[in-house]
Enzyme design. Structure first.
Site, PDB file in Angstrom:
ATOM      1  CE  LYS A 207      -9.497   1.088   2.657  1.00  0.00           C
ATOM      2  NZ  LYS A 207      -8.111   0.710   2.553  1.00  0.00           N
TER       3      LYS A 207
ATOM      4  CG  ASP B 286      -2.249  -4.001   4.908  1.00  0.00           C
ATOM      5  OD1 ASP B 286      -3.405  -4.432   5.082  1.00  0.00           O
ATOM      6  OD2 ASP B 286      -2.002  -2.836   4.540  1.00  0.00           O
TER       7      ASP B 286
ATOM      8  CE1 TYR C 279      -3.778   2.332   0.900  1.00  0.00           C
ATOM      9  CE2 TYR C 279      -2.564   2.888   2.901  1.00  0.00           C
ATOM     10  CZ  TYR C 279      -3.617   3.114   2.026  1.00  0.00           C
ATOM     11  OH  TYR C 279      -4.502   4.127   2.284  1.00  0.00           O
TER      12      TYR C 279
HETATM   13  C1  LIG Z   1      -6.971   1.490   3.008  1.00  0.00           C
HETATM   14  C2  LIG Z   1      -5.794   0.650   3.275  1.00  0.00           C
HETATM   15  C3  LIG Z   1      -4.914   0.963   4.290  1.00  0.00           C
HETATM   16  C4  LIG Z   1      -5.038   2.210   5.111  1.00  0.00           C
HETATM   17  O1  LIG Z   1      -6.206   2.296   5.839  1.00  0.00           O
HETATM   18  P1  LIG Z   1      -6.766   3.729   6.289  1.00  0.00           P
HETATM   19  O2  LIG Z   1      -7.801   3.367   7.284  1.00  0.00           O
HETATM   20  O3  LIG Z   1      -7.278   4.385   5.049  1.00  0.00           O
HETATM   21  O4  LIG Z   1      -5.622   4.469   6.887  1.00  0.00           O
HETATM   22  C5  LIG Z   1      -3.859   0.111   4.516  1.00  0.00           C
HETATM   23  N1  LIG Z   1      -3.675  -0.983   3.778  1.00  0.00           N
HETATM   24  C6  LIG Z   1      -4.496  -1.326   2.787  1.00  0.00           C
HETATM   25  C7  LIG Z   1      -4.238  -2.559   2.004  1.00  0.00           C
HETATM   26  C8  LIG Z   1      -5.580  -0.517   2.493  1.00  0.00           C
HETATM   27  O5  LIG Z   1      -6.380  -0.836   1.486  1.00  0.00           O
END
Ligand SMILES: *Cc1c(COP(=O)(O)O)cnc(C)c1O
Length: 398
Positions: free
Chosen positions: A214, A189, A117
């Protein structure tokens, strides 16, 4: 962490049942199914003796409330038996930066997957570099081959599976085996699959991150992050959370927990819908390739099938070579696919992307314009009709 008092089941529960039952404390909630949204800084001690001994279930708002505890218990159940603790962060990126700060120090070396990311990359190249941590990026498909990049000072390896734009699928168990043999921690992640479809900690990962913004939140209405760690990493993670003063707002905590209760049904729909749409895109003459590990044709399919129990609603496509103006016509014609960052909510989304300018370990050259789609909960025929109108405009412009 203790089991909820209304969980009378003596046997381990299926993850779907845990999603519904974990973190509920009927007695403490005075019969209500959901915990209250506790707004609080000060916690009062009944006696001076209690105060001196820091006696009490809760000490101070920043360290936790009945609302955060309910969410942490639900997340612990979702992450599985190897989860020693869950930290809550005000965003997904905040969860990632906190985890990195927890395990790294000046002079350390960090390995990061090249498909990471992008804001994570910015944190490594910006603040971590300034604090004396060196980052090396590695080919997402390297697997056990990252061995040659590990150094005596390599403290951690950060993976993301699959990359949230390019969808390369790393071999996490192979990477973890090599990293652990050399004394490095593995951070994942895990936002795309969520712990429901990918039990990171069971696959050798030490710290599993969710951008709960998400799918866990699931309604595009919160910013939130979670940091789940095994017994090896949790002491460092919990210490960093305490020292940095990381805490989350009670409304967001409540909404994250509410989202988790319906995660299984939402993900099942996202998976079915995305698979249908990915197959539909694969038949379109304008489309060169669909990047989605759940497709048998995808290079990452075998690893996905081995390590994951499901796929979610996010995938990318590579169009056949076309001018940007035609791609823009396509995007501007769509009405059901909003153009916006983030994903994991109920709505369908599309964004164009191009990772070629910031990759350093690998070359990103897909051979045509790339678009990322999130398939929401809308009717699939409506979505396809919208895309057909988009492709008509695309073809007329090209
Ligand atoms: C959106 C996202 C993030 C960051 O999340 P936020 O809540 O927007 O800070 C980190 N990793 C991945 C894979 C993402 O899609």
């Amino acid at each position: 962490m203790t089991r909820p008092t209304d969980d009378r089941s003596p046997t381990p529960l299926d993850a779907h049942t845990e999603l519904v039952t974990a973190g509920r404390d009927t007695q403490a909630q005075k019969g209500f199914v959901n915990p209250p949204v506790v707004r609080g800084s000060t916690v009062l001690y009944p006696t001076a003796d209690d105060l001196h001994a820091h006696r009490g279930e809760f000490q101070y708002g920043r360290h936790g409330t009945p609302t955060t505890r309910a969410l942490q218990q639900a997340l612990m159940a979702l992450e599985g038996p190897l989860c020693a603790g869950v930290g809550l962060a005000p965003s997904g990126l905040g969860a990632i930066s906190t985890a990195l700060l927890a395990v790294l120090k000046a002079g350390d070396h960090l390995l990061v997957i090249d498909s990471v990311y992008r804001p994570t990359r910015n944190f490594c190249d910006g603040m971590l570099k300034r604090y004396g941590v060196e980052t090396t990026y590695f080919d997402p498909l390297a697997g056990a081959g990252i061995d040659r990049l590990l150094r005596p000072d390599t403290r951690a390896v950060l993976v993301e599976a699959p990359g949230s734009q390019s969808f390369e699928m790393p071999d996490i168990p192979a990477i973890a085996a090599v990293a652990h043999a050399r004394g490095a921690l593995v951070i994942d992640d895990n936002t795309w699959a969520t712990p429901l479809y990918h039990r990171s900690l069971d696959q050798g990962v030490d710290i599993s991150i969710q951008a709960a913004t998400k799918y866990l939140g699931g309604h595009s209405d919160i910013m939130f992050g979670t940091i789940s760690a095994n017994a090896r990493a949790w002491p460092q993670v919990s210490e960093a959370i305490r020292l940095l003063g990381i805490c989350t707002g009670p409304d967001d905590v409540f909404l994250a927990l509410r989202g988790i209760r319906t995660l299984a049904v939402r993900l099942a729909h996202h998976q079915r819908a995305a698979l249908d749409m990915a197959n539909w895109f694969a038949t379109r003459p304008e489309v060169q390739r669909v990047l989605y590990p759940a497709l048998a044709s995808d290079p990452g399919h075998a690893i996905w099938k081995r390590d994951f129990t499901g796929a979610t609603g996010l995938f990318s496509i590579v169009l056949k070579p076309a001018p940007q103006s035609a791609v823009d016509k396509f995007l501007d014609t769509l009405t059901l696919f909003g153009m916006g960052y983030s994903w994991g909510g109920f709505e369908s989304l599309v964004i164009p992307f191009d990772c070629s300018s910031y990759r350093t370990a690998t070359t990103w050259n897909p051979g045509g314009p790339t678009l990322r789609f999130h398939i929401g909960l809308e009717n699939l025929d409506d979505l396809k009709a919208d895309l057909e109108r988009g492709f008509d405009a695309f073809n007329a412009a090209g």
